[in-house]
Design a protein around this motif. Structure first.
Motif, PDB file in Angstrom:
ATOM      1  N   ALA A  32      11.390   2.339  -5.029  1.00  0.00           N
ATOM      2  CA  ALA A  32      11.103   2.297  -3.894  1.00  0.00           C
ATOM      3  C   ALA A  32      11.163   3.666  -3.193  1.00  0.00           C
ATOM      4  CB  ALA A  32      11.568   1.210  -3.012  1.00  0.00           C
ATOM      5  N   SER A  33      10.238   3.978  -2.040  1.00  0.00           N
ATOM      6  CA  SER A  33      10.198   5.227  -1.607  1.00  0.00           C
ATOM      7  C   SER A  33      11.290   5.238  -0.594  1.00  0.00           C
ATOM      8  CB  SER A  33       8.971   5.513  -0.864  1.00  0.00           C
ATOM      9  OG  SER A  33       9.105   6.600  -0.022  1.00  0.00           O
ATOM     10  N   THR A  34      12.160   6.104  -0.370  1.00  0.00           N
ATOM     11  CA  THR A  34      13.255   6.133   0.611  1.00  0.00           C
ATOM     12  C   THR A  34      12.447   6.630   2.136  1.00  0.00           C
ATOM     13  OG1 THR A  34      13.711   8.445   0.208  1.00  0.00           O
ATOM     14  CG2 THR A  34      15.006   6.845  -1.009  1.00  0.00           C
ATOM     15  N   THR A  35      11.610   6.979   2.111  1.00  0.00           N
ATOM     16  CA  THR A  35      10.958   7.663   3.341  1.00  0.00           C
ATOM     17  C   THR A  35       9.749   6.537   3.882  1.00  0.00           C
ATOM     18  OG1 THR A  35       8.984   8.947   2.283  1.00  0.00           O
ATOM     19  CG2 THR A  35      11.155   9.892   2.552  1.00  0.00           C
ATOM     20  N   ASP A  36       9.091   5.690   3.256  1.00  0.00           N
ATOM     21  CA  ASP A  36       8.020   5.021   3.627  1.00  0.00           C
ATOM     22  C   ASP A  36       7.917   3.812   2.874  1.00  0.00           C
ATOM     23  OD1 ASP A  36       6.419   4.944   5.713  1.00  0.00           O
ATOM     24  OD2 ASP A  36       4.906   6.335   5.197  1.00  0.00           O
ATOM     25  N   PRO A  37       7.170   2.754   3.427  1.00  0.00           N
ATOM     26  CA  PRO A  37       6.740   1.696   2.589  1.00  0.00           C
ATOM     27  C   PRO A  37       5.564   1.829   1.492  1.00  0.00           C
ATOM     28  CG  PRO A  37       5.780   1.162   4.729  1.00  0.00           C
ATOM     29  CD  PRO A  37       6.464   2.488   4.820  1.00  0.00           C
ATOM     30  N   GLU A  38       5.347   3.117   1.183  1.00  0.00           N
ATOM     31  CA  GLU A  38       3.805   3.273   0.264  1.00  0.00           C
ATOM     32  C   GLU A  38       4.336   2.852  -1.003  1.00  0.00           C
ATOM     33  OE1 GLU A  38       6.673   6.721   0.479  1.00  0.00           O
ATOM     34  OE2 GLU A  38       5.389   6.078   2.175  1.00  0.00           O
ATOM     35  N   MET A  57     -18.182  -3.662   1.661  1.00  0.00           N
ATOM     36  CA  MET A  57     -16.937  -3.466   1.663  1.00  0.00           C
ATOM     37  C   MET A  57     -16.414  -2.555   0.598  1.00  0.00           C
ATOM     38  SD  MET A  57     -13.533  -5.886   1.694  1.00  0.00           S
ATOM     39  CE  MET A  57     -13.706  -6.600   3.493  1.00  0.00           C
ATOM     40  N   ASP A  58     -15.349  -1.571   0.711  1.00  0.00           N
ATOM     41  CA  ASP A  58     -14.979  -1.059  -0.436  1.00  0.00           C
ATOM     42  C   ASP A  58     -13.565  -0.523   0.021  1.00  0.00           C
ATOM     43  OD1 ASP A  58     -14.704   0.179  -2.861  1.00  0.00           O
ATOM     44  OD2 ASP A  58     -16.227   1.785  -2.646  1.00  0.00           O
ATOM     45  N   GLY A  59     -13.015   0.070  -1.168  1.00  0.00           N
ATOM     46  CA  GLY A  59     -11.478   0.383  -0.766  1.00  0.00           C
ATOM     47  C   GLY A  59     -11.217   1.736  -1.214  1.00  0.00           C
ATOM     48  N   THR A  60     -10.032   2.569  -0.618  1.00  0.00           N
ATOM     49  CA  THR A  60     -10.010   3.750  -1.011  1.00  0.00           C
ATOM     50  C   THR A  60      -8.390   4.141  -0.838  1.00  0.00           C
ATOM     51  OG1 THR A  60     -10.761   6.260  -0.494  1.00  0.00           O
ATOM     52  CG2 THR A  60     -10.090   5.016   1.364  1.00  0.00           C
ATOM     53  N   LEU A  61      -7.824   5.142  -1.797  1.00  0.00           N
ATOM     54  CA  LEU A  61      -6.297   5.506  -1.479  1.00  0.00           C
ATOM     55  C   LEU A  61      -6.320   6.613  -0.481  1.00  0.00           C
ATOM     56  CD1 LEU A  61      -5.409   5.698  -5.376  1.00  0.00           C
ATOM     57  CD2 LEU A  61      -5.383   3.624  -3.480  1.00  0.00           C
ATOM     58  N   ILE A  62      -5.321   6.648   0.380  1.00  0.00           N
ATOM     59  CA  ILE A  62      -4.890   7.595   1.331  1.00  0.00           C
ATOM     60  C   ILE A  62      -3.589   8.076   0.750  1.00  0.00           C
ATOM     61  CG2 ILE A  62      -4.585   8.111   3.700  1.00  0.00           C
ATOM     62  CD1 ILE A  62      -7.269   6.876   3.091  1.00  0.00           C
ATOM     63  N   ARG A  98       0.078   7.648  -7.832  1.00  0.00           N
ATOM     64  CA  ARG A  98       0.614   8.492  -6.820  1.00  0.00           C
ATOM     65  C   ARG A  98       1.185   7.556  -5.543  1.00  0.00           C
ATOM     66  NH1 ARG A  98      -4.766  11.720  -4.521  1.00  0.00           N
ATOM     67  NH2 ARG A  98      -6.273   9.991  -4.589  1.00  0.00           N
ATOM     68  N   LEU A  99       2.097   8.129  -4.823  1.00  0.00           N
ATOM     69  CA  LEU A  99       1.983   7.455  -3.597  1.00  0.00           C
ATOM     70  C   LEU A  99       1.167   7.421  -2.672  1.00  0.00           C
ATOM     71  CD1 LEU A  99       5.673   8.734  -3.171  1.00  0.00           C
ATOM     72  CD2 LEU A  99       5.060   6.568  -3.875  1.00  0.00           C
ATOM     73  N   ALA A 100       0.719   6.180  -2.277  1.00  0.00           N
ATOM     74  CA  ALA A 100      -0.545   5.984  -1.183  1.00  0.00           C
ATOM     75  C   ALA A 100      -0.621   4.850  -0.451  1.00  0.00           C
ATOM     76  CB  ALA A 100      -1.694   6.142  -2.070  1.00  0.00           C
ATOM     77  N   PHE A 101      -1.291   4.936   0.577  1.00  0.00           N
ATOM     78  CA  PHE A 101      -1.704   3.584   1.080  1.00  0.00           C
ATOM     79  C   PHE A 101      -3.273   3.188   0.564  1.00  0.00           C
ATOM     80  CE2 PHE A 101       1.157   5.780   3.834  1.00  0.00           C
ATOM     81  CZ  PHE A 101       2.116   4.586   4.309  1.00  0.00           C
ATOM     82  N   LEU A 102      -3.626   1.861   0.537  1.00  0.00           N
ATOM     83  CA  LEU A 102      -4.741   1.235   0.443  1.00  0.00           C
ATOM     84  C   LEU A 102      -5.516   1.257   1.544  1.00  0.00           C
ATOM     85  CD1 LEU A 102      -6.775   0.520  -1.865  1.00  0.00           C
ATOM     86  CD2 LEU A 102      -5.673  -1.728  -1.864  1.00  0.00           C
TER      87      LEU A 102
END
Length: 210
Positions: A47-53, A1-6, A65-69
């Motif tokens: 907090a971002s006004t466009t998304d929950p990132e 298992m591993d993680g990355t930033l999107i 940076r703004l990203a998803f994990l």
């Protein structure tokens, strides 16, 4: 298992104070220039006004940076991947798979992660942190530990394909649900390509998936 930033489909201009005055701008309604100089920004106060990132970084010296994990779970025999969140082990077990070990990098060497793996009867083959590791010699003394850590690095090939060929380096969607669904679709495409390659190899031809 591993993680990355999107990378999120959002600008840092959308990452604003939850309460309080906004930073000065040139009042351009289309694409204003915002001066963030001297402003301390964190997920607790902004907090971002466009998304929950959220603001995330790959390491201590890396740019935030703004990203998803995103997380990927790869089986070691054929290199097929599953993509989703930290609940991947639960999903596998619900589908009848019973992994006995799980290899990860040192980012998962925490008491909570190791406890969650052992609660699911999965041996945590986690790369150890230099200090305060959650595993000890009872795990690292076995030959399987070294083998798992060596093969684990192939999960980077999964991320590499998904981000370059699959176009998942930066999400085109807003929100965790849509971005997560896109991850599943790209991982499915990767697995189809991987299985086609496996069936073309003489030593693995005829090996059923699973």
């Amino acid at each position: 298992m591993d993680g990355t930033l999107i990378e999120a489909a959002a600008s840092l201009k959308s990452f604003r104070l939850k309460a309080g005055p906004r930073p000065p701008s040139d009042d351009d309604p289309g694409n204003p220039s915002v001066d963030f100089r001297g402003e301390r920004r964190s997920n607790e106060t902004h907090a971002s006004t466009t998304d929950p990132e959220r603001l995330l970084r790959k390491g201590r010296a890396q740019e935030a940076r703004l990203a998803f994990l995103g997380h990927a779970l790869m089986e070691n025999r054929h290199g097929r991947a599953g993509c989703g969140t930290g609940a991947l082990l639960d999903e596998l077990q619900e589908r009848g798979y019973r992994p006995r070990t799980l290899g990860t990098d040192c980012g998962y060497d925490t008491k909570d992660c190791v406890r969650d793996m052992r609660a699911r009867r999965v041996t945590p083959l986690v790369a150890q942190e230099k200090k305060h590791s959650a595993i000890d010699g009872r795990t690292t003394r076995h030959a399987d530990y070294a083998v798992s850590l060596r093969i684990r690095k192939r999960v980077e090939e999964v991320f590499g394909w998904m981000k370059t060929v699959g176009g998942w380096r930066r999400t085109r969607y807003r929100g965790v649900a849509r971005t997560g669904l896109a991850g599943y679709l790209v991982a499915t495409a990767y697995n189809l390509v991987r299985m086609a390659n496996l069936l073309s190899e003489p030593e693995t031809a005829g090996v059923p998936p699973g």
